[in-house]
Design a protein around this motif. Structure first.
Motif, PDB file in Angstrom:
ATOM      1  N   LEU A 117     -55.228 -52.633 -14.924  1.00 41.01           N
ATOM      2  CA  LEU A 117     -55.605 -53.532 -13.889  1.00 41.01           C
ATOM      3  C   LEU A 117     -54.671 -53.573 -12.528  1.00 41.01           C
ATOM      4  O   LEU A 117     -53.768 -54.416 -12.456  1.00 41.01           O
ATOM      5  CB  LEU A 117     -55.934 -55.056 -14.269  1.00 41.01           C
ATOM      6  CG  LEU A 117     -57.140 -55.165 -15.209  1.00 41.01           C
ATOM      7  CD1 LEU A 117     -57.196 -56.517 -15.559  1.00 41.01           C
ATOM      8  CD2 LEU A 117     -58.376 -54.592 -14.509  1.00 41.01           C
ATOM      9  N   TYR A 149     -59.692 -68.441 -17.671  1.00 38.14           N
ATOM     10  CA  TYR A 149     -61.008 -67.502 -18.447  1.00 38.14           C
ATOM     11  C   TYR A 149     -60.343 -66.971 -19.622  1.00 38.14           C
ATOM     12  O   TYR A 149     -59.410 -66.514 -19.848  1.00 38.14           O
ATOM     13  CB  TYR A 149     -61.109 -66.398 -17.573  1.00 38.14           C
ATOM     14  CG  TYR A 149     -62.216 -65.554 -17.780  1.00 38.14           C
ATOM     15  CD1 TYR A 149     -63.444 -66.023 -17.691  1.00 38.14           C
ATOM     16  CD2 TYR A 149     -61.983 -64.335 -18.488  1.00 38.14           C
ATOM     17  CE1 TYR A 149     -64.585 -65.142 -17.922  1.00 38.14           C
ATOM     18  CE2 TYR A 149     -63.038 -63.490 -18.799  1.00 38.14           C
ATOM     19  CZ  TYR A 149     -64.602 -64.007 -18.503  1.00 38.14           C
ATOM     20  OH  TYR A 149     -65.579 -63.064 -18.702  1.00 38.14           O
ATOM     21  N   GLY A 156     -54.500 -53.422  -9.795  1.00 44.44           N
ATOM     22  CA  GLY A 156     -54.405 -54.250  -8.304  1.00 44.44           C
ATOM     23  C   GLY A 156     -54.168 -55.866  -8.578  1.00 44.44           C
ATOM     24  O   GLY A 156     -54.193 -56.533  -7.738  1.00 44.44           O
ATOM     25  N   SER A 157     -54.288 -56.118  -9.984  1.00 46.74           N
ATOM     26  CA  SER A 157     -54.216 -57.653 -10.338  1.00 46.74           C
ATOM     27  C   SER A 157     -52.508 -57.997 -10.231  1.00 46.74           C
ATOM     28  O   SER A 157     -51.778 -57.363 -10.734  1.00 46.74           O
ATOM     29  CB  SER A 157     -54.772 -57.850 -11.831  1.00 46.74           C
ATOM     30  OG  SER A 157     -54.535 -59.135 -12.056  1.00 46.74           O
ATOM     31  N   GLU A 158     -52.333 -59.123  -9.680  1.00 45.37           N
ATOM     32  CA  GLU A 158     -51.038 -60.000  -9.867  1.00 45.37           C
ATOM     33  C   GLU A 158     -51.098 -61.005 -10.489  1.00 45.37           C
ATOM     34  O   GLU A 158     -50.132 -61.925 -10.600  1.00 45.37           O
ATOM     35  CB  GLU A 158     -50.914 -60.251  -8.381  1.00 45.37           C
ATOM     36  CG  GLU A 158     -50.535 -58.979  -7.315  1.00 45.37           C
ATOM     37  CD  GLU A 158     -49.465 -58.085  -7.908  1.00 45.37           C
ATOM     38  OE1 GLU A 158     -48.173 -58.642  -8.349  1.00 45.37           O
ATOM     39  OE2 GLU A 158     -49.635 -56.884  -7.838  1.00 45.37           O
ATOM     40  N   ALA A 159     -52.165 -61.243 -11.560  1.00 42.17           N
ATOM     41  CA  ALA A 159     -52.154 -62.493 -12.443  1.00 42.17           C
ATOM     42  C   ALA A 159     -50.890 -62.235 -13.378  1.00 42.17           C
ATOM     43  O   ALA A 159     -50.706 -61.086 -13.701  1.00 42.17           O
ATOM     44  CB  ALA A 159     -53.410 -62.454 -13.098  1.00 42.17           C
ATOM     45  N   ARG A 213     -49.470 -55.471 -18.486  1.00 44.21           N
ATOM     46  CA  ARG A 213     -49.208 -53.965 -18.214  1.00 44.21           C
ATOM     47  C   ARG A 213     -47.926 -53.498 -18.328  1.00 44.21           C
ATOM     48  O   ARG A 213     -47.800 -52.303 -18.623  1.00 44.21           O
ATOM     49  CB  ARG A 213     -49.688 -54.222 -16.614  1.00 44.21           C
ATOM     50  CG  ARG A 213     -49.542 -52.979 -15.740  1.00 44.21           C
ATOM     51  CD  ARG A 213     -49.444 -52.928 -14.251  1.00 44.21           C
ATOM     52  NE  ARG A 213     -50.786 -53.884 -13.814  1.00 44.21           N
ATOM     53  CZ  ARG A 213     -50.435 -54.838 -12.735  1.00 44.21           C
ATOM     54  NH1 ARG A 213     -49.308 -54.942 -12.310  1.00 44.21           N
ATOM     55  NH2 ARG A 213     -51.479 -55.519 -12.636  1.00 44.21           N
ATOM     56  N   VAL A 269     -51.571 -60.586 -16.885  1.00 43.67           N
ATOM     57  CA  VAL A 269     -52.067 -59.365 -16.587  1.00 43.67           C
ATOM     58  C   VAL A 269     -50.961 -58.266 -16.281  1.00 43.67           C
ATOM     59  O   VAL A 269     -50.633 -57.283 -16.890  1.00 43.67           O
ATOM     60  CB  VAL A 269     -53.141 -58.937 -15.388  1.00 43.67           C
ATOM     61  CG1 VAL A 269     -53.249 -57.623 -15.172  1.00 43.67           C
ATOM     62  CG2 VAL A 269     -54.500 -59.751 -16.019  1.00 43.67           C
ATOM     63  N   VAL A 270     -50.049 -58.802 -15.391  1.00 42.84           N
ATOM     64  CA  VAL A 270     -48.765 -58.174 -15.048  1.00 42.84           C
ATOM     65  C   VAL A 270     -47.893 -57.711 -16.253  1.00 42.84           C
ATOM     66  O   VAL A 270     -47.475 -57.040 -16.563  1.00 42.84           O
ATOM     67  CB  VAL A 270     -47.992 -58.768 -13.900  1.00 42.84           C
ATOM     68  CG1 VAL A 270     -46.719 -58.316 -13.674  1.00 42.84           C
ATOM     69  CG2 VAL A 270     -48.827 -58.905 -12.528  1.00 42.84           C
TER      70      VAL A 270
END
Length: 113
Positions: A38, A4, A40-43, A50, A46-47
């Motif tokens: 985010l 995406y 709750g994201s484990e992508a 973060r 993103v991790v």
């Protein structure tokens, strides 16, 4: 099935926080930081982002040595022993916040046992 991608410029809180840190505006960055990106994201991307935002903010606040910033970020982050210990080190012995910070440090240490 495909990645995406955003194809137009956008504004978001993590970009603002990183921009403020890059400009040396640590106080403002802490004011705009509302918590992990985010959570709750484990992508993987993103991790990584973060962790990057959190570490940049932590290092800037610890480097500033401002007790108000240290306590504010430590409260937002939660059980970050390094931030709480830096907050304790930044307070004078007569500061009314010292007992509260010491109590939080003890709670964090006990939770790690």
């Amino acid at each position: 099935p495909s990645p995406y991608r955003l194809t137009v410029p956008f504004e978001c809180d993590f970009k603002l926080v990183l921009g403020l840190l890059a400009a040396g505006k640590v106080h403002q960055a802490v004011q705009h930081y509302t918590g992990p990106l985010l959570p709750g994201s484990e992508a993987p991307g993103v991790v990584e982002l973060r962790l990057h935002v959190e570490e940049c903010l932590r290092r800037a606040v610890i480097g500033a040595g401002d007790p108000d910033l240290l306590i504010q970020l430590a409260t937002t982050v939660g059980d970050d022993l390094e931030l709480w210990e830096a907050a304790r080190a930044s307070l004078s012995s007569g500061d009314y916040r010292l007992p509260l910070v010491i109590a939080r440090i003890r709670r964090v240490r006990e939770a790690w046992r």
